[in-house]
Motif scaffolding. Structure first.
Motif, PDB file in Angstrom:
ATOM      1  N   LEU A  27       0.824  -1.209   0.000  1.00 39.31           N
ATOM      2  CA  LEU A  27       0.000   0.000   0.000  1.00 39.31           C
ATOM      3  C   LEU A  27       0.858   1.259   0.000  1.00 39.31           C
ATOM      4  N   VAL A  28       1.940   1.259   0.764  1.00 37.80           N
ATOM      5  CA  VAL A  28       2.837   2.409   0.798  1.00 37.80           C
ATOM      6  C   VAL A  28       3.510   2.606  -0.560  1.00 37.80           C
ATOM      7  N   LEU A  29       3.926   1.511  -1.179  1.00 35.17           N
ATOM      8  CA  LEU A  29       4.524   1.599  -2.516  1.00 35.17           C
ATOM      9  C   LEU A  29       3.520   2.140  -3.522  1.00 35.17           C
ATOM     10  N   LEU A  30       2.289   1.692  -3.454  1.00 34.37           N
ATOM     11  CA  LEU A  30       1.241   2.174  -4.341  1.00 34.37           C
ATOM     12  C   LEU A  30       0.988   3.665  -4.121  1.00 34.37           C
ATOM     13  N   LEU A  31       1.031   4.115  -2.891  1.00 36.82           N
ATOM     14  CA  LEU A  31       0.866   5.531  -2.586  1.00 36.82           C
ATOM     15  C   LEU A  31       1.993   6.355  -3.209  1.00 36.82           C
ATOM     16  N   PHE A  32       3.237   5.912  -3.059  1.00 36.13           N
ATOM     17  CA  PHE A  32       4.367   6.640  -3.641  1.00 36.13           C
ATOM     18  C   PHE A  32       4.304   6.665  -5.167  1.00 36.13           C
ATOM     19  N   VAL A  33       3.895   5.567  -5.775  1.00 33.83           N
ATOM     20  CA  VAL A  33       3.768   5.529  -7.236  1.00 33.83           C
ATOM     21  C   VAL A  33       2.677   6.499  -7.682  1.00 33.83           C
ATOM     22  N   GLY A  34       1.584   6.543  -6.972  1.00 41.29           N
ATOM     23  CA  GLY A  34       0.510   7.478  -7.302  1.00 41.29           C
ATOM     24  C   GLY A  34       0.949   8.924  -7.163  1.00 41.29           C
ATOM     25  N   LEU A  35       1.663   9.232  -6.093  1.00 42.37           N
ATOM     26  CA  LEU A  35       2.155  10.600  -5.903  1.00 42.37           C
ATOM     27  C   LEU A  35       3.172  10.981  -6.973  1.00 42.37           C
ATOM     28  N   THR A  36       4.014  10.041  -7.376  1.00 46.86           N
ATOM     29  CA  THR A  36       4.976  10.300  -8.448  1.00 46.86           C
ATOM     30  C   THR A  36       4.254  10.573  -9.757  1.00 46.86           C
ATOM     31  N   ALA A  37       3.210   9.817 -10.039  1.00 46.19           N
ATOM     32  CA  ALA A  37       2.452  10.027 -11.272  1.00 46.19           C
ATOM     33  C   ALA A  37       1.768  11.389 -11.284  1.00 46.19           C
ATOM     34  N   VAL A  38       1.197  11.775 -10.175  1.00 45.50           N
ATOM     35  CA  VAL A  38       0.554  13.095 -10.090  1.00 45.50           C
ATOM     36  C   VAL A  38       1.596  14.194 -10.260  1.00 45.50           C
ATOM     37  N   ASN A  39       2.752  14.034  -9.631  1.00 47.97           N
ATOM     38  CA  ASN A  39       3.825  15.020  -9.748  1.00 47.97           C
ATOM     39  C   ASN A  39       4.313  15.117 -11.195  1.00 47.97           C
ATOM     40  N   VAL A  95      11.636  15.098 -12.445  1.00 45.61           N
ATOM     41  CA  VAL A  95      10.581  14.742 -11.494  1.00 45.61           C
ATOM     42  C   VAL A  95      11.157  13.723 -10.521  1.00 45.61           C
ATOM     43  N   ARG A  96      10.979  13.969  -9.233  1.00 47.86           N
ATOM     44  CA  ARG A  96      11.441  13.007  -8.223  1.00 47.86           C
ATOM     45  C   ARG A  96      10.567  11.765  -8.268  1.00 47.86           C
ATOM     46  N   THR A  97      11.191  10.603  -8.175  1.00 47.50           N
ATOM     47  CA  THR A  97      10.434   9.353  -8.187  1.00 47.50           C
ATOM     48  C   THR A  97      10.451   8.706  -6.814  1.00 47.50           C
ATOM     49  N   LEU A  98       9.303   8.203  -6.419  1.00 48.13           N
ATOM     50  CA  LEU A  98       9.129   7.514  -5.137  1.00 48.13           C
ATOM     51  C   LEU A  98       9.722   8.294  -3.969  1.00 48.13           C
ATOM     52  N   GLY A  99       9.404   9.575  -3.921  1.00 47.25           N
ATOM     53  CA  GLY A  99       9.857  10.397  -2.808  1.00 47.25           C
ATOM     54  C   GLY A  99      11.350  10.646  -2.799  1.00 47.25           C
ATOM     55  N   ILE A 105      13.163  11.110 -13.081  1.00 51.44           N
ATOM     56  CA  ILE A 105      12.757  10.975 -14.468  1.00 51.44           C
ATOM     57  C   ILE A 105      12.604  12.377 -15.044  1.00 51.44           C
ATOM     58  N   THR A 106      12.637  12.491 -16.358  1.00 47.95           N
ATOM     59  CA  THR A 106      12.522  13.793 -17.003  1.00 47.95           C
ATOM     60  C   THR A 106      11.271  13.813 -17.864  1.00 47.95           C
ATOM     61  N   VAL A 107      10.475  14.855 -17.690  1.00 48.87           N
ATOM     62  CA  VAL A 107       9.309  15.063 -18.542  1.00 48.87           C
ATOM     63  C   VAL A 107       9.571  16.290 -19.392  1.00 48.87           C
ATOM     64  N   SER A 108       8.910  16.365 -20.543  1.00 47.53           N
ATOM     65  CA  SER A 108       9.139  17.514 -21.421  1.00 47.53           C
ATOM     66  C   SER A 108       7.847  17.937 -22.079  1.00 47.53           C
ATOM     67  N   GLY A 109       7.877  19.156 -22.564  1.00 42.83           N
ATOM     68  CA  GLY A 109       6.762  19.712 -23.323  1.00 42.83           C
ATOM     69  C   GLY A 109       7.314  20.573 -24.432  1.00 42.83           C
ATOM     70  N   SER A 110       6.670  20.525 -25.601  1.00 43.81           N
ATOM     71  CA  SER A 110       7.120  21.309 -26.754  1.00 43.81           C
ATOM     72  C   SER A 110       5.960  22.090 -27.324  1.00 43.81           C
ATOM     73  N   ALA A 111       6.289  23.218 -27.941  1.00 41.21           N
ATOM     74  CA  ALA A 111       5.284  24.045 -28.604  1.00 41.21           C
ATOM     75  C   ALA A 111       5.911  24.680 -29.835  1.00 41.21           C
ATOM     76  N   VAL A 112       5.095  24.867 -30.850  1.00 41.57           N
ATOM     77  CA  VAL A 112       5.535  25.489 -32.104  1.00 41.57           C
ATOM     78  C   VAL A 112       4.646  26.690 -32.365  1.00 41.57           C
ATOM     79  N   ALA A 113       5.257  27.789 -32.775  1.00 44.74           N
ATOM     80  CA  ALA A 113       4.507  29.003 -33.120  1.00 44.74           C
ATOM     81  C   ALA A 113       5.045  29.559 -34.424  1.00 44.74           C
ATOM     82  N   ALA A 114       4.159  30.140 -35.211  1.00 47.09           N
ATOM     83  CA  ALA A 114       4.559  30.772 -36.471  1.00 47.09           C
ATOM     84  C   ALA A 114       5.072  32.177 -36.174  1.00 47.09           C
ATOM     85  N   VAL A 115       6.119  32.582 -36.889  1.00 51.63           N
ATOM     86  CA  VAL A 115       6.672  33.926 -36.702  1.00 51.63           C
ATOM     87  C   VAL A 115       5.650  34.925 -37.198  1.00 51.63           C
ATOM     88  N   GLU A 116       5.365  35.928 -36.399  1.00 50.37           N
ATOM     89  CA  GLU A 116       4.376  36.929 -36.766  1.00 50.37           C
ATOM     90  C   GLU A 116       4.967  37.886 -37.800  1.00 50.37           C
TER      91      GLU A 116
END
Length: 124
Positions: A27-39, A95-99, A105-116
């Motif tokens: 149960l404790v492991l499941l809690l840490f995995v859930g918190l890591t996923a939310v983070n 992102v910190r894993t399991l406390g 782990i590393t998460v990323s986000g990308s965005a593209v915009a047209a030059v005005e």
């Protein structure tokens, strides 16, 4: 009463304690995995927001990396590139894993915009 003449459950004293001792670590492991996923999900949302702001700022001729830094999660790396009439911004954050017990782990986000049109040009 059971067929043996003893009250029902008399031979099972302490079984709940043993089951709890076996199940509690899971149960404790499941809690840490859930918190890591939310983070990880909230950090990725922050990366996407920062990448969008950086790409839009760079497409208007503003310094995209500086604008993205204001919106990025803590410890994030921002890269803005301009190719032709498009600006791409990528934000990566750890992102910190399991406390903090396992490597990050590393998460990323990308965005593209047209030059005005009519702007001095993209500024990474």
């Amino acid at each position: 009463m059971a067929a043996s003449g003893q009250p029902w459950g008399a031979g099972e004293r302490g079984s709940f304690t043993a089951e709890l001792a076996a199940g509690l670590p899971a149960l404790v492991l499941l809690l840490f995995v859930g918190l890591t996923a939310v983070n990880a999900v909230t950090t990725r949302a922050g990366c996407l927001d920062a990448a969008r702001e950086a790409a839009l700022a760079a497409s208007r001729g503003e310094p995209g990396s500086a604008v993205g830094t204001r919106y990025a999660p803590a410890g994030a790396e921002i890269s803005v590139t301009a190719t032709g009439d498009q600006v791409t911004a990528t934000v990566r954050a750890p992102v910190r894993t399991l406390g903090g017990l396992l490597p990050r782990i590393t998460v990323s986000g990308s965005a593209v915009a047209a030059v005005e049109p009519g702007t001095p040009g993209p500024r990474p």
